[in-house]
Design a protein around this motif. Structure first.
Motif, mmCIF file in Angstrom:
data_model
loop_
_atom_site.group_PDB
_atom_site.id
_atom_site.type_symbol
_atom_site.label_atom_id
_atom_site.label_comp_id
_atom_site.label_asym_id
_atom_site.label_seq_id
_atom_site.Cartn_x
_atom_site.Cartn_y
_atom_site.Cartn_z
ATOM 1 N N GLY A 9 -12.412 2.637 -0.701
ATOM 2 C CA GLY A 9 -13.212 1.729 -1.310
ATOM 3 C C GLY A 9 -14.418 2.034 -1.207
ATOM 4 N N PHE A 24 0.723 5.037 11.301
ATOM 5 C CA PHE A 24 0.688 4.880 9.816
ATOM 6 C C PHE A 24 -0.039 3.655 9.237
ATOM 7 N N LEU A 76 5.862 0.172 2.329
ATOM 8 C CA LEU A 76 4.538 0.581 1.517
ATOM 9 C C LEU A 76 4.709 0.653 -0.085
ATOM 10 N N PHE A 103 6.714 5.023 1.767
ATOM 11 C CA PHE A 103 5.790 5.873 1.478
ATOM 12 C C PHE A 103 6.143 6.888 0.409
ATOM 13 N N GLU A 106 0.433 -3.864 -1.883
ATOM 14 C CA GLU A 106 1.515 -3.890 -0.867
ATOM 15 C C GLU A 106 0.475 -3.903 0.516
ATOM 16 N N PHE A 107 -0.633 -3.390 0.221
ATOM 17 C CA PHE A 107 -1.618 -3.363 1.354
ATOM 18 C C PHE A 107 -2.082 -5.036 1.816
ATOM 19 N N MET A 166 6.839 4.906 -2.801
ATOM 20 C CA MET A 166 5.565 4.592 -3.611
ATOM 21 C C MET A 166 5.264 5.670 -4.260
ATOM 22 N N GLY A 197 -2.099 -1.163 -4.093
ATOM 23 C CA GLY A 197 -2.921 -2.126 -3.436
ATOM 24 C C GLY A 197 -2.031 -3.501 -2.979
ATOM 25 N N MET A 253 -11.404 -4.219 -2.354
ATOM 26 C CA MET A 253 -10.400 -3.543 -1.784
ATOM 27 C C MET A 253 -11.025 -2.912 -0.270
ATOM 28 N N ALA A 254 -12.085 -2.587 -0.113
ATOM 29 C CA ALA A 254 -12.582 -2.057 1.317
ATOM 30 C C ALA A 254 -12.658 -3.389 1.964
ATOM 31 N N TYR A 272 -3.328 4.392 7.210
ATOM 32 C CA TYR A 272 -3.338 3.756 5.729
ATOM 33 C C TYR A 272 -4.204 2.840 5.329
ATOM 34 N N GLY A 273 -4.588 1.993 6.473
ATOM 35 C CA GLY A 273 -5.542 1.111 6.453
ATOM 36 C C GLY A 273 -7.025 1.923 5.984
ATOM 37 N N ILE A 287 -7.591 -4.495 9.380
ATOM 38 C CA ILE A 287 -7.766 -3.695 10.467
ATOM 39 C C ILE A 287 -8.346 -4.756 11.688
ATOM 40 N N GLY A 335 -9.256 -4.013 3.341
ATOM 41 C CA GLY A 335 -8.974 -2.955 4.479
ATOM 42 C C GLY A 335 -9.531 -3.450 5.687
ATOM 43 N N LEU A 336 -10.626 -3.781 5.579
ATOM 44 C CA LEU A 336 -11.355 -4.402 7.015
ATOM 45 C C LEU A 336 -10.623 -5.507 7.698
ATOM 46 N N ILE A 383 -7.289 3.230 2.405
ATOM 47 C CA ILE A 383 -7.820 2.143 1.618
ATOM 48 C C ILE A 383 -9.178 1.943 1.526
ATOM 49 N N LEU A 384 -9.747 1.641 2.999
ATOM 50 C CA LEU A 384 -11.083 1.361 3.337
ATOM 51 C C LEU A 384 -11.984 2.385 2.945
ATOM 52 N N ILE A 399 7.815 -1.664 7.971
ATOM 53 C CA ILE A 399 7.103 -2.166 6.957
ATOM 54 C C ILE A 399 7.317 -1.524 5.738
#
Lengths: 500, 319, 333
Positions: C142, C130, B64, B121, B240-241, B124, B238, B289-290, C134-135, B297, B293-294, C138-139, B62
């Motif tokens: 936010g 990680f 980052l 990381f 990268e994510f 970053m 953000g 952003m949130a 990391y997720g 996941i 993230g969701l 960010i979550l 990965i």
């Protein structure tokens, strides 16, 4: 015969792994148009020698000469360029790539060094596939092929480097006799075209069928190297094993006290309908080739692996599901095949490793009393005469033999009564081997029951009271008393088609 | 049949169609040409980062750092111009910034054997430190007009930013699908030892994806600067994510071994229209952003749950 | 083709190298101290030392949680966001309702809960640590930003201020709480079966499972603890700072990781003690003070910390390689 040129020569090769000298000053040469068999028990150093030639491992000392000139084989690419092709014991191809991609991986026909020329890739792949007599679509994914076909693809791959020397490491172990014959005809053609073959196999009858020359290794030392006419099977076995196998003293096995019984245990694809039992004070062996399901059975009994159907009775208590926590409560201990992977915490001290499985039993409230911990473990360190400069040093610094003793001490400390040994003496020097054998024998005196899995038949023969033989996930035979003989067991292990 | 071969994960198509339907209900402007060109414009930079990330993830690793490297390249390019460098030189400097960051990443990972996630990381953090430190956190304005007009402009109806992004994507697509790079990365991602045995230069091909991702982050930084007409020290945070999310949502497994650039493209598209529809709904940027993230996941959880269930059934649960 | 040239020499150096490597973590802060003393002679005052210790204590509390996680061969990148989220939640309750106890309680419970979710995803669904954390970083960030909507809470009541800025006698509260955390963690790691199982798990997951430990449970609890102590550290920080905004705690995970590895705890699991985090935290605090004194803008600090982490781990790898070389020889000869 004597006028043939020497193609490759290895001079005074030494290779050291942590805890064991895999090769000790071995010198060995192969002539042109020769099929040279390399034999020896597990851990004798055959594969290491082959891997050094193929550039996967580097020797610590010694030279390799090709056509009389010293060469440096530092990785597999340089070996391939020098004309050394190898077929590995475990299939080392990429299952998600196609047959053609696998066949020519890392030397595919290309445009500008970047793009793969797909048409030429396919046509070249077809040439080598036909050389090994395989009629399959080169676009198929490797994972869709059977094991024998995959082995042939690996062989075709080795041939695609236009090698002068071909190394085969246990290539026939998963082939049927018909497929093996096919392989032999390919090898003979290769030989008659001027190539040399280094052939590693534990199937001794095959060696007499195909080899011109035999080299015997034992514990990293070269024992003998001569043309095939000078050997008989018995002589070869004797040289491989060393001294004649002695049967140990028969123990008094209690007739009634059965400690473990396995009923109809099955796990799809790995083992099928396995039944066995174990009595107090008895050592029961499980013999079988790698991949016959013996290790998986052991793992299922201890609860590391689940099973589909069947049940396990420990002291008469039947269980449908087991896990390590339950097994430890049932006073079972598991000495795994790979002690670095499943047995030890290499970075922790001897003491911490010995106490590992007993922590909850000794300190049920969750608080550790260092004094009690020290006293408990000290008993076992003395009993097993584990030698080390310091008890607080990580077990990483112990020799293989001492490490294995630590694993055994761990399970004695947890007051186990049933022990499952999986390859207890793999990668261990000769002296420690006999020490561990003695310790296993001593365990039975105090009434423990022992399941012993080993690919070293002498070990099984000298230690066991009863032997189950496994083949392709099934128990094919049970040998007792005088039936426990090398020839007998091998016969069952390999099946009727492969009589020794 | 051919179509099925290209798109291996119909799930992602389903998601895209779902968002499109919901989006069209939300706003009449959603299904318009002008909105789509806007989406295209917005996803150009994400596509660049995600293409590089696909290579890295194929290895089972990965990266980052590309978000922060993007910011750094943006700052350096803008600063070079502010100091009076020519447009060409400024672009070269920006590209070099990305390349150097990628090479440093690769060296630490391949030569010093530091795990990729901690190396990148650290990178970053380092890139963030430098891009903030250069101007004490301020942005760089007053760029060369030639620069913003050409790279920030259009050729015909299509923005140059989109063209460059698609150009880079096509190169990587060809390399992965028809080049040596594809099978080599698949091999390393599946079984490093077997790849070594095959004679692949594992160190080189382990390093390449990180170098390429660094370079692409550099390109992205330049495009970003041209689009906004300023050098921004935190503009890339953000990305990268989102890129990881796009790659995984597209259906490429995080543990590596196989990947498909078209899947990544679809993932980028799905994420972009999701964000676009959220904006239409009036959600501010932090909710986006949130939500991404969701999305990530969940994209990770569902296949993992399925996979371990399968293994448990097939081989007996062995850790 | 003798490939072990110089190894004999190397063996003799063996003890020296290991010694030097271990001493490095003490030499580095001492050097920083000397630099600081030269730059600003007034640095060497008692009150300044107390101040340094106070700053280090908060970092130590975060590093203590991170130590547990790193001992299991994991990593927690989410603590910076957990700090921000829980501190803002607590801040909102304290400012709006004036209810300190509920605010603090809520923050700690939330921190633990987020850690628990991290742990569950990592240990049960087996998404790499990680990526998961990391997720989560960010979550949660936010969510925090969405919750704060650009607001800043400031001007807390005196009793809330006490936990971060007050002191009992001459000893500041953060130091007292830091010492408490140290004692608890020391006991946990050295005298409890749970702490022992963390070392087992970090060293060899499979062997730990075979030896009858519930590894998933252990792992989940470790991340929960990390989240919990992060929220405690966050509360102390908030109380001292006296203002809460959405970006609170950004980058704190870097400082905590740096403090752990700088103290000598192995990044690759199972080797290290809680005491290491003390020296690591003090070093990072000194470093930041030195950078401030040297006039390096705080913007550059992530650069230094990031570089530090990567170089230390690279160094550890090199050291490991050396040790393995020596090991092979030692065991055979």
């Amino acid at each position: 015969m004597h006028n043939k040129r020497t193609v490759i020569e290895m001079r005074n090769i030494t290779k050291v792994f942590p805890g064991v000298r895999a090769l000790d000053n071995v010198s060995f040469y192969v002539k042109e148009m020769q099929i040279h068999a390399l034999v020896g028990e597990n851990g004798a150093g055959k594969s290491t020698l082959a891997k050094i030639l193929a550039g996967i491992q580097n020797q610590d000392h010694g030279d390799i000469l090709l056509d009389g000139k010293i060469i440096d084989i530092h990785n597999s690419r340089s070996a391939q360029k020098l004309g050394i092709g190898m077929v590995f014991q475990e299939i080392s191809l990429i299952p998600t790539l196609s047959v053609a991609q696998n066949l020519l991986l890392a030397h595919e026909p290309d445009l500008f060094n970047i793009i793969v020329n797909k048409n030429r890739l396919l046509s070249e792949a077809n040439i080598y596939l036909s050389k090994v007599g395989l009629k399959i679509d080169p676009n198929r994914k490797l994972q869709d092929l059977g094991i024998a076909e995959q082995q042939l693809v690996a062989l075709a791959r080795a041939l695609s480097f236009q090698p002068r020397i071909l190394i085969l490491d246990e290539t026939t172990s998963s082939l049927t006799s018909k497929e093996t014959n096919h392989l032999f005809s390919i090898l003979k053609t290769f030989k008659s075209n001027g190539g040399s073959v280094i052939y590693i196999s534990h199937r001794l009858n095959e060696i007499f069928e195909i080899a011109d020359h035999i080299t015997v290794l034992k514990d990293g030392l070269l024992i003998d190297s001569d043309s095939v006419e000078k050997f008989t099977i018995d002589l070869l076995v004797q040289k491989m094993v060393g001294q004649k196998i002695k049967k140990s003293v028969r123990r008094n096995i209690s007739i009634n006290n059965e400690v473990l019984r396995i009923n109809n245990l099955s796990l799809r694809g790995l083992f099928n309908d396995v039944n066995m039992f174990l009595k107090e004070g008895e050592i029961v062996g499980i013999a079988g080739l790698v991949g016959s399901g013996r290790t998986e059975i052991a793992e299922a009994i201890f609860g590391i692996r689940s099973f589909d159907t069947g049940n396990i009775e420990v002291y008469g208590k039947s269980q449908r599901k087991v896990n390590p926590i339950l097994s430890i409560k049932n006073r079972m201990g598991f000495i795994p095949e790979n002690r670095h992977l499943h047995g030890l915490c290499l970075g922790l001290s001897i003491q911490k490793n010995i106490i590992m499985a007993s922590l909850k039993r000794l300190f049920p409230k969750g608080f550790i009393f260092p004094k009690q911990e020290k006293e408990t473990t000290q008993r076992f360190i003395e009993k097993f005469s584990i030698s080390s400069q310091s008890k607080s040093r990580p077990v990483r610094f112990l020799s293989g033999g001492n490490q294995q003793k630590v694993v055994m001490a761990k399970w004695l400390c947890s007051e186990s009564k049933i022990f499952i040994f999986d390859e207890p003496t793999r990668g261990i020097d000769v002296k420690s081997k006999s020490e561990i054998h003695q310790l296993i024998n001593q365990l039975t005196i105090s009434g423990a029951g022992i399941l012993l899995i080993s690919s070293e038949l002498p070990e099984i023969i000298s230690l066991c009271d009863r032997v189950y033989v496994m083949k392709e996930g099934k128990i094919v035979a049970e040998c007792c008393g005088n039936d426990i003989q090398e020839r007998n067991i091998l016969n069952y292990m390999l099946g009727a088609n492969n009589e020794v | 049949m051919r179509f099925k071969k290209i798109i291996r994960t119909p799930g992602i198509l389903f998601i895209i169609i779902l968002i499109l339907i919901i989006g069209s209900f939300i706003s009449p402007h959603f299904l318009t040409l002008s909105n789509f060109s806007k989406i295209l414009y917005q996803s150009a930079i994400l596509l660049l980062i995600a293409s590089g990330m696909t290579l890295v993830i194929t290895l089972g690793e990965i990266d980052l750092s590309p978000g922060a490297v993007l910011s750094l390249s943006s700052m350096i390019t803008a600063l070079a111009m502010e100091k009076g460098s020519s447009v060409f030189l400024s672009i070269i400097v920006g590209l070099a910034t990305g390349l150097i960051c990628g090479v440093i990443n690769a060296l630490f990972i391949v030569k010093a054997k530091v795990p990729a996630f901690i190396t990148t990381f650290g990178m970053m953090s380092m890139a963030k430190g430098v891009s903030l430190g250069l101007k004490d956190g301020a942005t760089v304005r007053g760029l060369n007009e030639n620069f913003t007009n050409t790279i920030g402009g259009n050729i015909g109806p299509i923005p140059v930013v989109v063209l460059i992004s698609i150009f880079c994507f096509i190169i990587l697509f060809v390399l992965l699908a028809h080049g040596k790079l594809g099978p080599y990365l698949f091999a390393i991602g599946t079984d490093k030892e077997a790849a070594e045995y095959s004679g692949i230069n594992v160190q080189l091909y382990n390093a390449l994806p990180f170098v390429i991702t660094g370079l692409l982050a550099g390109v992205a930084g330049i495009l970003f600067t041209a689009r906004l007409n300023l050098g921004h020290p935190t503009g890339g945070i953000g990305y990268e994510f989102e890129a990881i999310a796009a790659v995984v949502v597209g259906g490429n497994p995080l543990e590596g071994g196989r990947s498909n650039m078209v899947d990544t493209l679809l993932g980028v598209f799905a994420l972009s229209i999701l964000k676009n529809s959220l904006t239409m709904l009036g959600y501010p940027i932090w909710w986006q952003m949130a939500i991404s993230g969701l999305v990530l996941i969940f994209a990770l959880l569902v296949p993992n749950i399925l996979k371990y269930k399968l293994i448990r059934i097939r081989l007996g649960d062995k850790q | 083709m003798v490939k072990d040239k110089g190894l004999v020499h190397l063996r003799k150096q063996n003890v020296k190298i290991i010694g030097l490597f271990k001493a490095g973590r003490f030499i580095f802060p001492l050097l920083l101290l000397i630099i600081l003393a030269i730059l600003q002679p007034s640095f060497l005052t008692m009150s300044n030392f107390v101040n340094i210790l106070r700053q280090s204590s908060i970092l130590f509390i975060l590093a203590a949680g991170q130590t547990l996680v790193i001992l299991t061969e994991g990593i927690d990148l989410s603590i910076g966001s957990i700090i921000g989220f829980t501190a803002c939640m607590a801040g909102s309750l304290v400012i709006n309702d004036g209810n300190n106890v509920i605010g603090i309680f809520l923050a700690i419970i939330l921190g633990m809960l987020i850690g628990l979710i991290n742990g569950y995803i990592i240990s049960h669904i087996r998404v790499p640590a990680f990526v998961t954390t990391y997720g989560m970083q960010i979550l949660i960030r936010g969510l925090t930003i969405a919750f704060m909507k650009g607001d800043v809470f400031w001007g807390f009541n005196d009793s809330f201020r006490f936990i971060g800025a007050g002191s009992i006698g001459a000893i500041p509260m953060p130091i007292i709480i830091g010492v408490l955390v140290l004692i608890i963690f020391y006991f946990l790691l050295n005298y409890s079966t749970f702490g022992q199982s963390i070392y087992y798990l970090g060293n060899n997951r499979n062997a730990t499972k075979v030896s009858g430990f519930k590894i998933r449970k252990i792992e989940t609890i470790v991340y929960a603890i990390s989240g919990l102590v992060a929220s405690i550290g966050g509360l102390l920080y908030l109380s001292r700072l006296n203002s809460a905004e959405a970006s609170l705690g950004t980058g704190f995970e870097m400082d905590a990781i740096a403090a752990v590895v700088l103290g000598g705890t192995s990044f690759f699991g199972a080797e290290g003690k809680i005491e290491n985090a003390i020296i690591g935290s003090i070093t990072i605090t000194l470093l930041k003070n030195a950078m401030n004194l040297l006039g390096i803008s705080s913007y550059w600090q992530p650069f230094i910390i990031g570089l530090l982490i990567v170089v230390i781990i690279a160094n550890e790898r090199a050291f490991e390689k050396l040790r393995n070389l020596i090991l092979v020889r030692e065991r055979v000869n």
